[in-house]
Design a protein around this motif. Sequence first.
Motif, PDB file in Angstrom:
ATOM      1  N   GLU A 113       0.825  -1.213   0.000  1.00 30.70           N
ATOM      2  CA  GLU A 113       0.000   0.000   0.000  1.00 30.70           C
ATOM      3  C   GLU A 113       0.848   1.248   0.000  1.00 30.70           C
ATOM      4  OE1 GLU A 113      -2.235   3.410   1.855  1.00 30.70           O
ATOM      5  OE2 GLU A 113      -0.390   2.414   2.486  1.00 30.70           O
ATOM      6  N   GLU A 114       1.969   1.195   0.715  1.00 31.87           N
ATOM      7  CA  GLU A 114       2.799   2.385   0.889  1.00 31.87           C
ATOM      8  C   GLU A 114       3.473   2.836  -0.406  1.00 31.87           C
ATOM      9  OE1 GLU A 114       2.769   4.275   3.306  1.00 31.87           O
ATOM     10  OE2 GLU A 114       2.253   3.168   5.126  1.00 31.87           O
ATOM     11  N   SER A 167      -7.373  12.497  -0.495  1.00 30.53           N
ATOM     12  CA  SER A 167      -6.954  12.903  -1.836  1.00 30.53           C
ATOM     13  C   SER A 167      -7.165  11.824  -2.884  1.00 30.53           C
ATOM     14  CB  SER A 167      -5.478  13.320  -1.826  1.00 30.53           C
ATOM     15  OG  SER A 167      -4.646  12.221  -1.490  1.00 30.53           O
ATOM     16  N   SER A 168      -7.488  10.613  -2.457  1.00 26.23           N
ATOM     17  CA  SER A 168      -7.658   9.509  -3.407  1.00 26.23           C
ATOM     18  C   SER A 168      -9.098   9.019  -3.522  1.00 26.23           C
ATOM     19  CB  SER A 168      -6.767   8.329  -3.002  1.00 26.23           C
ATOM     20  OG  SER A 168      -7.241   7.737  -1.802  1.00 26.23           O
ATOM     21  N   VAL A 169      -9.962   9.427  -2.616  1.00 18.66           N
ATOM     22  CA  VAL A 169     -11.315   8.871  -2.607  1.00 18.66           C
ATOM     23  C   VAL A 169     -12.302   9.858  -2.001  1.00 18.66           C
ATOM     24  CG1 VAL A 169     -11.145   7.764  -0.318  1.00 18.66           C
ATOM     25  CG2 VAL A 169     -12.658   6.779  -2.040  1.00 18.66           C
ATOM     26  N   ALA A 226      -4.420  15.507   2.107  1.00 19.65           N
ATOM     27  CA  ALA A 226      -3.368  14.838   1.334  1.00 19.65           C
ATOM     28  C   ALA A 226      -3.184  13.428   1.880  1.00 19.65           C
ATOM     29  CB  ALA A 226      -2.062  15.612   1.429  1.00 19.65           C
ATOM     30  N   GLY A 227      -2.962  12.488   0.982  1.00 24.51           N
ATOM     31  CA  GLY A 227      -2.795  11.091   1.395  1.00 24.51           C
ATOM     32  C   GLY A 227      -4.002  10.257   1.017  1.00 24.51           C
ATOM     33  N   GLY A 228      -3.766   8.986   0.790  1.00 25.15           N
ATOM     34  CA  GLY A 228      -4.850   8.084   0.409  1.00 25.15           C
ATOM     35  C   GLY A 228      -4.678   6.725   1.049  1.00 25.15           C
ATOM     36  N   ALA A 266     -14.670   4.171   4.840  1.00 25.00           N
ATOM     37  CA  ALA A 266     -13.474   3.804   5.596  1.00 25.00           C
ATOM     38  C   ALA A 266     -13.633   4.133   7.075  1.00 25.00           C
ATOM     39  CB  ALA A 266     -12.249   4.521   5.042  1.00 25.00           C
ATOM     40  N   VAL A 267     -13.030   3.268   7.886  1.00 28.56           N
ATOM     41  CA  VAL A 267     -12.877   3.509   9.319  1.00 28.56           C
ATOM     42  C   VAL A 267     -11.401   3.799   9.554  1.00 28.56           C
ATOM     43  CG1 VAL A 267     -13.031   2.519  11.637  1.00 28.56           C
ATOM     44  CG2 VAL A 267     -14.792   1.976   9.923  1.00 28.56           C
ATOM     45  N   SER A 268     -11.112   4.927  10.181  1.00 32.30           N
ATOM     46  CA  SER A 268      -9.725   5.335  10.422  1.00 32.30           C
ATOM     47  C   SER A 268      -9.481   5.499  11.920  1.00 32.30           C
ATOM     48  CB  SER A 268      -9.424   6.657   9.713  1.00 32.30           C
ATOM     49  OG  SER A 268      -9.697   6.586   8.325  1.00 32.30           O
ATOM     50  N   ILE A 269      -8.246   5.273  12.326  1.00 28.05           N
ATOM     51  CA  ILE A 269      -7.866   5.441  13.724  1.00 28.05           C
ATOM     52  C   ILE A 269      -6.957   6.672  13.836  1.00 28.05           C
ATOM     53  CG2 ILE A 269      -6.804   4.398  15.752  1.00 28.05           C
ATOM     54  CD1 ILE A 269      -9.338   2.988  14.791  1.00 28.05           C
ATOM     55  N   PRO A 270      -7.373   7.695  14.579  1.00 31.68           N
ATOM     56  CA  PRO A 270      -6.541   8.890  14.751  1.00 31.68           C
ATOM     57  C   PRO A 270      -5.173   8.530  15.331  1.00 31.68           C
ATOM     58  CG  PRO A 270      -8.773   9.291  15.533  1.00 31.68           C
ATOM     59  CD  PRO A 270      -8.677   7.826  15.263  1.00 31.68           C
ATOM     60  N   THR A 271      -4.134   9.064  14.716  1.00 34.49           N
ATOM     61  CA  THR A 271      -2.762   8.730  15.116  1.00 34.49           C
ATOM     62  C   THR A 271      -1.871   9.961  15.002  1.00 34.49           C
ATOM     63  OG1 THR A 271      -3.068   6.463  14.296  1.00 34.49           O
ATOM     64  CG2 THR A 271      -0.805   7.187  14.665  1.00 34.49           C
TER      65      THR A 271
END
Length: 352
Positions: free
Chosen positions: A208-209, A261-263, A291-293, A311-316
């Motif tokens: 992915e990276e 930025s990607s979706v 910025a970032g996808g 999407a489910v995201s975890i704050p970091t």
Amino acid sequence: MSIDVSLLARICEAPGAPGHEKAIRQLILAELDGLADEVSTDNMGNVVALKKGRSSKKKVMAAAHMDEIGFIVTYIDDNGFLRFNPVGGFDPKTLTSQRVLVHGKKDILGVMGCKPIHIMTPEERGKNLKIDDYFVDCGRTKKDIEKIVSVGDFITRWAPLEEMGDCVTVKSLDNRLSVFLLLETLRKMKKSRKKPAYDFYAAFTVQEEVGLRGANVAALEVKPDFGIGLDVTLAVDVPGTPSHQKVTSLGEGAAIKLMDSSVICDYRMIAHMKAVAARNKIKWQPEILGAGGTDTAALQRMVPGGSIAGAVSIPTRHIHQTVETAHKKDIEAGINLLTACVAELDQGKWAL
């Protein structure tokens, strides 16, 4: 706050640069034992676990990438120092004073070095360091290092997990945190004996990276009707940042992605996630990332006709550093939100 910190530590500390995810993949396969009805691995190294649902009319796919940013050895100089190229996105200043593992014939410890400030000219002191200014020192001569390391070997960062207040801090929470979340969701499904609404494909993706490469392949194979990306997101709730730029905050719940930025996430999936969170009293916060996808984009696009994706995201905090930091409550909320979203997909309103 009850998360399995020991398992999270093992997942985060396992090496797995893009294209060289073998160690973390083996750990995932071991943890999947007994959690799914079917487990498969494709030619790229993606792992997909199928948990059969109450209905097979639809397919649901959640994706968490297993790779981490790393480096590749490009040159060994006459004194045994290693030069390298990054594999994934790096801010050069984060490399100072870091320890790394060089994955040659065996894993060896190295440290990131650069010219000491004591002998820099005034002009050099005022400039930002570049990737090319760094080298890896393994404490070995050229003769000794070449017995172990070759050009093309991979390097990953080394930083063990520590608990810090109500948080955890370690390298590679991006995105091992979501690997943990996906495994714990499958574990929670097994314990509750409640099947997901539809056939659920838990995908642990590679590369992915460097461009969502594994998720592209996995989505093409599964062809999901619903796609749920799993990743970390920026929590810039730190000194010096205006409140309108923080994206998310630690301790305020899992994030429901609206766009990056990607979706642009499907409004129907966003509404479903919000409704599920409300019904199950799960704390959440919105995420708009400039910025970032993430793998979400691949799940949405690499399917004939597209999928209904969110999407489910975890704050970091401190993403792409060796001190990435997340709050245990947010991690737990993410597990609960994904589990409930998948279980209640048949309750969503999916008409355009």
